[in-house]
Scaffold this active site. Sequence first.
Site: not given
Length: 616
Positions: A2, A51
């Site tokens: 992320c 993500l």
Amino acid sequence: MCGIVGWVDFERDLSQERTTAEAMTRTMACRGPDAGGVWLDRHAAIGHRRLSVIDLEGGSQPMIAEEDGRPLAVLTFSGEIYNHRELRSELVSRGHRFRTRSDTEVVLRAYVEWGQGMVDKLNGMFAFGVWDVRRQELLLVRDRMGVKPLYYHPTPGGVLFGSEPKAILANPQVPRRVNADGLREILDMVKTPEHAVFTGMFEVRPGHVVRVRREGLSKHRYWALEAKEHSDSLEQTVGTVRELLEDIVSRQLVADVPVCSLLSGGLDSSAVTALAAKTLQDQGAGPVRSFSVDFAGAAENFAPDALRSAPDAPFARDLAEFVKADHREILLDSDDLSDPAVSAAVLTATDLPPVWYGDLWPSLYLLFRAVRERSTVALSGESADELFGGYVWFHDPEALTAETFPWLTTTPGRFCVNTDLFEQGFLGRLDIPGRRRDSYHEALAEVPVLPGETGLEKRMREIGYLNLTRFVNTLLDRKDRMSMAVGLEVRVPFCDHRLVEYVFNTPWAMKKFDGREKSLLRAATRDILPESVVERVKVPYPSTQDSGYEKNLRDRLAEVVSDGNAPVLPLLDPDLVKARLNRPVGAESSQMTRIDLEVPLALNAWLESCNVTLDL
């Protein structure tokens, strides 16, 4: 994987700064394309882009730990925790209740339970910020090897932080200024711990925690390489390396999204791919997915050079066939590498001029973009050469006796970064050799040694330490930026701290017991690899040999020269540039022969597009 951002300021009300906090968070959208969020309080603004890899429905961030409806701590997390299941069980036994299956919540509850001490329990790659609402303090934490990036910029009232410089630069408090120290960092192939190029900005050093309180900022080291006696026999050592690798790869295959392997056909990536294939087979799962990169016409026109003795493709195919992988080759050509849109994407991802390694930046970006169409997570062989002694400079007498970083004494180091076209007065003011000399002696002073350790064993411990703390970081940064630019998570099994600690303390005589590079790794994985891969000599990541790519570079540099306002021009020697452009283009081109063109072009593009002010 992320993107994380944050802003702590004890002198202003950040609950009113949503616009700026959201702007900072948006810069991380490439790292986290699936979701985003911002949490605001009086003295803290925490942002996150996600993500989704584990627990796709849960795990949203920033994540808040509450007690009786009141927030205790807020977490923004990037990375993966490979022992999160064991930690979850331990926390449950201590009375914690979980709302998700995510490793993020494990980190948050671990902080609530153990405070800063929880970082010692984590096995993974990670960078995160925890805002403790009760104590009104921020912790910034980075994994032991620095696989995941984490930057911060102190301010008069607190700190700004993010996964990449762009997150911090999105705050209007931070000017885009770079001084001579920053340019030295850009133009020399040595990674200085904590240095972030931009004036006033820093990296959290691998294995460290940065704590920010109203009273100020402090740093704490929670992990470092240590010298320990190695008492195992050669047979035991080979067995332990294999056991560790099997456990590491098994843990790193866990995901709720498609996982693959990046395969070059070298020993490192082949070992990871073969171990992944074996693990999946033992689990009754499907074949391992693998991807390799090659260049159009390379099979017919490859010419050995000082860096690469053979193309990758035949070896990658041998391994794929041997382990029955679902393998795909990604073919690139010069037009792909020279595409202005690709160059812009690389520069946007790096925040810095990609002067090291030349065309390896766009080729990695294009490889990862293609991989991302079929997988969200990839396993990579990075760090094996630094750990097991794979590079030529581990075996070159000149490198071993030189009073500088070993990779700068051999053929690869002389050509990975090149300042041949720069004006001598400018280079003299930078004094890169002087800075390099100081950096080298600072790094040597850190190296842990055993009592009485001398001679070759001591020197090889130094070489290993330099590679693991000043060189591999450049490769990890490159892989992180290019993969996260397309939302692909790349995991690095050889950076598992258990393996690093064990092999770092293995005597050099064992690491080279058969007279070759990476003897231990070869012995530990020989039974699961084809003979062609076992016997293959180390070569770097592939680079195009198409002279058309070099011609494109020349054309672009000629355009820069013709533009009297190009910001890089005052730094270049016009006579040297003219002579270089007049030199005939050969039938073949190599990374070594064109790096002098790549460096000024990258620097100029950065100065133009990133609106950077140089303070020289």
